[in-house]
Design a protein around this motif. Structure first.
Motif, mmCIF file in Angstrom:
data_model
loop_
_atom_site.group_PDB
_atom_site.id
_atom_site.type_symbol
_atom_site.label_atom_id
_atom_site.label_comp_id
_atom_site.label_asym_id
_atom_site.label_seq_id
_atom_site.Cartn_x
_atom_site.Cartn_y
_atom_site.Cartn_z
ATOM 1 N N SER A 36 0.817 -1.220 0.000
ATOM 2 C CA SER A 36 0.000 0.000 0.000
ATOM 3 C C SER A 36 0.847 1.264 0.000
ATOM 4 O O SER A 36 0.486 2.260 -0.640
ATOM 5 C CB SER A 36 -0.940 -0.010 1.203
ATOM 6 N N HIS A 37 1.982 1.280 0.708
ATOM 7 C CA HIS A 37 2.807 2.490 0.701
ATOM 8 C C HIS A 37 3.469 2.698 -0.654
ATOM 9 O O HIS A 37 3.717 3.834 -1.061
ATOM 10 C CB HIS A 37 3.864 2.421 1.807
ATOM 11 N N VAL A 38 3.728 1.610 -1.376
ATOM 12 C CA VAL A 38 4.251 1.731 -2.743
ATOM 13 C C VAL A 38 3.153 2.242 -3.670
ATOM 14 O O VAL A 38 3.400 3.086 -4.545
ATOM 15 C CB VAL A 38 4.801 0.376 -3.221
ATOM 16 N N SER A 39 1.920 1.753 -3.482
ATOM 17 C CA SER A 39 0.799 2.265 -4.270
ATOM 18 C C SER A 39 0.615 3.755 -4.042
ATOM 19 O O SER A 39 0.358 4.516 -4.989
ATOM 20 C CB SER A 39 -0.491 1.520 -3.894
ATOM 21 N N ALA A 40 0.737 4.188 -2.775
ATOM 22 C CA ALA A 40 0.604 5.614 -2.468
ATOM 23 C C ALA A 40 1.680 6.425 -3.169
ATOM 24 O O ALA A 40 1.411 7.508 -3.720
ATOM 25 C CB ALA A 40 0.675 5.822 -0.956
ATOM 26 N N LEU A 41 2.910 5.907 -3.171
ATOM 27 C CA LEU A 41 4.012 6.624 -3.809
ATOM 28 C C LEU A 41 3.854 6.647 -5.322
ATOM 29 O O LEU A 41 4.079 7.678 -5.972
ATOM 30 C CB LEU A 41 5.341 5.973 -3.414
ATOM 31 N N MET A 42 3.440 5.533 -5.899
ATOM 32 C CA MET A 42 3.281 5.481 -7.352
ATOM 33 C C MET A 42 2.125 6.360 -7.810
ATOM 34 O O MET A 42 2.246 7.118 -8.772
ATOM 35 C CB MET A 42 3.066 4.036 -7.801
#
Length: 667
Positions: free
Chosen positions: A240-246
Motif C-alpha cells: 500500500s505504501h508503494v501504491s501511495a508513492l506510485m
C-alpha cells in the motif's frame, strides 16, 4: 544544487546500506525509513528555495557515454514536481515499517528497502535531468525499481501478471521516448536539453510529431486514458505504501515529461490543447465510472487515479487553448487549477492508499463487502480515511475542490468569452466535469460507507484493531496537508507562480486574479469548519441532556438481522451502473437465475473488468502474436544462417551509405 546532490547520494547510498541487514528485518526497516527521511529533507529544501526565489540551478559534468552528460537543472517546473516527491516519500517510509512487520517474519525486507530508496532517487533524477541519455537512464531505473516493488508479493499469480503488464506497458512507452529524443537530437545536434532551443522553430508537422510522441511515451507512465491499462492492476498488487508513492508522485513524472516537452516546442496550436482536454475529460469519466463498480478498495482507488490524472490534463489542455487564443487570464485559471490539483492529488490519494493498507492489515482482505463496522473498531484510522474521502470527492472544506474550482472558472470564462458555437465546447466540458464530480461522490460514499459502517461482514472485520501509531501518524500528516490547502489555498497558489511562468509567461503574470478568488474560498471553508464544529458540540450536548438509551431500529420484520442482509457495494451502485453508465462499462454478471418451485441454491457473481484492456489491447496483442509466430522460421538455430543474416544486413547498410553519399554529392 548541493542539496539535491546530497539527497541523491544519501538515497542511493542508503539503498545499499539496507542490504547488510538482510537477516534483521526490523533493522532494515529502520535504516530504510531513516534514509528516506534524510534524503528527502534536502530535496524538499532545494525545491522550496527554487519555488520561492524563481532562480534555477544547474550542474554539468562530463560523462563517458556517447551523447550523454551528467547534466542536472533545477528550475521552477522541476522544483514543482520535486516537492511532492520529497514530502510523500518519507511518510510512506514511516508507514512501511509496521505495514511490513508481519511480512518480515518469514522473508528479508532488505531488497524492498533497496528498491524503495533507489526509486525515490530515480524520481529525483528524472525531474532534474537535463540530458536525454541521463533522463532515459533515470526513467528506466525508476521503471525497474517500481516493477520489483509491484512484484514484491510475487507468490500470487495475479501479482506477477500485474507486474509483467506494468513492465510491458512501460517499455512500450520507452520505445516512443527513444524515438522522441533521437528526433529531437537530430534536429538540434545535441542531446542536452539546454541545446534544444532550435525545437521552438520547427515546422508544424515536425513539432506535432514530437508532441504526439511525448503524449504517447509519457502518457503511459502518467496513466493517461487510454494508455492507463497497467495502472488498475499494478496498484492493488503493490504494497500500500508503494501504491501511495506510485499514484501520488510516480505517475506525475509522466505529466512532467509532457509539460517539459511542451515548453521546448513552438507555441501550442489549439488542437494540442483540445487533444489533452478531450483525453483528460474522457479519462476522468472513464476512471470514475469504473471506480464506482470495484469491490477491491485499492482497485477502486487506482481507477480514481485515472480520473484525477484526467482532470489535471483537462486543466493543462484548456490552458494551452486559452494561451494560444490570447486569453492569459483564462490560461492562468486552467493551468493553475491543473497544477494545484496535481499537488492536491498527491496529498489525498497518498492518504487514501495508506488508509486502504491499514484496513487490509486489520482485516486481511481488500474486498469492501467483507469489511463493515470498522469505524467503531478503528476510530482514528476510519476518521482519517473519511477525511481523505471528503477531499478526494472535492467536498469543502478540504483541498480537493480548490484545483477543480479554478478549472471550472476557466471553463466558464472561456465559454463567456467566445461567441457562436465556440462557446459550446467549454460549457459542455463544465457539464462533463460536474458529472465526474457526481460520480466521485457516489464512488466514495460507497467506498467509505460499505467499508467502515454497518456491522462486520466477516470474522476478521469483527476482530479488527487500530492501525499502528506510525501508520496513523503518516495519514494524519497528509490529512493536515489537505486541510491546510483547503483553508489557505492562496498560499499554495503563490508557490505556483514561478512554475506557471515557465509554462506560459503571460499566464504567470495573470495569476493574481485566481489567488484573490481562492482567498474567498478559503474563508468560506473556515466558516464551514466552524459551523460543523458548533453543530457537533450542540448534538453532543443534546445527547447528554436527553440521556436516552440506544434502541435498535426497526428491522423490517426480521427479529434477528444478520450482517449479510446489509447493503453491498454492488447494491449501492446498482442504480448508477444500470441507468447512467453505457453498456460497455457495466459489470459482467454470472449466475443468479432461480428456476422451479423448489429451486436449488444459486450463486450470483459480478465482476468489472477494463474494457480497453480486455476488448481492445488483449485481442490486438493476440493478433500480433499469431502473426509473429509465422516468423519463427527465421530462428534456424544454426550459426551459418545467423552469419548470413549479418552479411545481408551489413551489405544493405553499406549500399544505403553509398547511395546516400552519391545523392549528397550530386546535390
Amino acid at each position: 544544487m548541493t542539496l539535491l546532490l546530497a539527497a541523491m547520494a544519501i538515497l542511493a547510498g542508503g539503498a545499499l546500506a539496507a542490504l547488510p541487514a538482510a537477516r534483521r528485518p526490523e533493522l532494515a526497516s529502520r535504516v530504510g525509513a531513516l534514509v528516506a527521511l534524510l534524503g528527502s529533507l534536502p530535496a524538499a529544501a532545494a525545491a522550496l528555495r527554487v519555488l520561492l526565489s524563481g532562480e534555477a540551478a544547474s550542474l554539468n559534468l562530463p560523462w563517458s557515454v556517447p551523447g550523454g552528460a551528467f547534466a542536472l537543472a533545477l528550475d521552477p517546473l522541476a522544483a514543482f514536481f520535486l516537492l511532492p516527491i520529497a514530502l510523500l516519500a518519507p511518510l510512506c517510509a514511516l508507514y512501511a515499517g509496521p505495514y511490513l512487520r508481519q511480512e518480515g517474519r518469514h522473508r528479508s525486507l532488505a531488497p524492498h528497502w533497496f528498491f524503495f530508496n533507489l526509486l525515490i532517487a530515480a524520481m529525483l533524477l528524472v525531474v532534474t535531468a537535463a540530458n536525454a541519455v541521463l533522463f532515459l537512464a533515470g526513467w528506466e531505473l525508476m521503471t525497474l525499481c517500481s516493477y520489483f516493488l509491484v512484484a514484491w508479493d510475487h507468490r500470487h499469480p495475479e501479482v506477477r501478471q500485474a507486474a509483467w503488464l506494468y513492465l510491458m506497458a512501460a517499455h512500450c512507452g520507452l520505445m516512443l521516448l527513444l524515438v522522441l529524443f533521437l528526433l529531437a537530437g537530430s534536429y538540434c545536434g545535441s542531446l542536452n536539453f539546454a541545446d534544444f532551443a532550435p525545437l521552438s522553430g520547427l515546422p508544424a508537422t515536425a513539432a506535432a510529431t514530437l508532441f504526439l510522441l511525448a503524449v504517447g511515451g509519457f502518457g503511459v507512465k502518467a496513466g493517461l486514458f487510454p494508455l492507463h491499462v497497467w495502472l488498475p492492476d499494478a496498484h492493488p498488487a503493490a504494497p500500500s505504501h508503494v501504491s501511495a508513492l506510485m499514484s501520488g508522485v510516480l505517475v506525475k513524472t509522466g505529466i512532467y515529461g509532457i509539460l517539459r516537452m511542451a515548453t521546448l516546442l513552438p507555441p501550442a496550436p489549439a488542437w494540442w490543447g483540445w487533444l489533452l482536454a478531450l483525453l483528460g475529460i474522457g479519462g476522468a469519466l472513464y476512471g470514475i465510472s469504473l471506480a464506482a463498480l470495484q469491490r477491491d478498495i485499492k482497485r477502486c482507488l487506482a481507477y480514481s487515479t485515472v480520473e484525477n490524472v484526467g482532470i489535471v490534463f483537462l486543466g493543462q489542455g484548456v490552458g494551452m487553448v486559452a494561451a494560444g487564443q490570447g486569453h492569459p487570464a483564462i490560461a492562468a485559471l486552467a493551468l493553475a487549477g491543473g497544477l494545484l490539483h496535481l499537488w492536491n492529488h498527491a496529498l489525498f490519494k497518498g492518504l487514501m492508499f495508506l488508509g486502504a493498507g491499514a484496513l487490509f492489515t486489520a482485516t486481511g482482505t481488500r474486498d469492501m463487502d467483507r469489511m463493515g463496522g470498522l469505524l467503531r473498531r478503528m476510530p482514528t484510522t476510519g476518521a482519517l480515511w473519511l477525511g481523505g474521502s471528503l477531499a478526494i470527492a472535492a467536498l469543502p472544506p478540504l483541498n480537493g475542490l480548490v484545483g477543480e474550482w479554478l478549472i471550472y472558472l476557466g471553463l466558464l470564462q472561456s465559454g463567456l468569452t467566445e461567441t457562436g458555437f465556440a462557446t459550446l465546447a467549454p460549457l459542455l466540458l463544465v457539464g462533463l466535469l460536474g458529472l465526474t464530480g457526481a460520480l466521485a461522490l457516489v464512488t466514495f460514499t460507497r467506498l467509505v460507507g460499505i467499508s467502515l459502517l454497518g456491522e462486520p461482514r466477516s470474522e476478521a472485520a469483527g476482530q479488527a484493531r487500530e492501525a499502528a501509531p506510525e501508520m496513523r501518524a503518516a495519514m494524519a500528516v497528509l490529512l493536515s496537508g489537505c486541510l491546510a490547502v483547503g483553508l489557505y489555498p492562496q498560499g499554495a497558489l503563490r508557490l505556483l507562480a514561478t512554475p506557471l511562468a515557465v509554462l506560459d509567461a503571460e499566464a504567470g503574470a495573470a495569476l493574481a486574479g485566481p489567488a484573490g478568488q481562492l482567498a474567498g474560498l478559503g474563508r468560506w471553508a473556515l466558516l464551514l469548519w466552524l459551523a460543523l464544529a458548533a453543530a457537533a458540540l450542540l448534538l453532543a450536548a443534546l445527547r447528554r441532556r436527553c440521556g436516552r438509551a440506544a434502541e435498535p431500529t426497526w428491522g423490517c420484520g426480521f427479529a434477528f438481522p444478520a450482517p449479510r442482509m446489509s447493503y453491498t457495494g454492488e447494491a449501492y451502485a446498482e442504480l448508477c451502473q444500470d441507468h447512467l453508465l453505457p453498456k460497455v462499462l457495466r459489470p459482467q454478471v454470472e449466475g443468479g437465475r432461480v428456476q422451479g418451485l423448489f429451486p436449488a441454491p444459486a450463486r450470483l457473481r459480478q465482476s468489472s473488468s477494463d474494457p480497453t484492456l480486455e476488448r481492445l489491447l488483449r485481442p490486438f496483442s493476440a493478433w500480433v502474436a499469431e502473426r509473429c509466430v509465422k516468423l519463427r522460421w527465421l530462428q534456424q538455430g544454426r550459426l551459418h544462417a545467423y552469419l548470413l543474416y549479418i552479411f545481408i544486413t551489413c551489405a544493405a547498410l553499406l549500399g544505403w551509405i553509398v547511395l546516400a553519399g552519391h545523392g549528397g554529392g550530386s546535390s
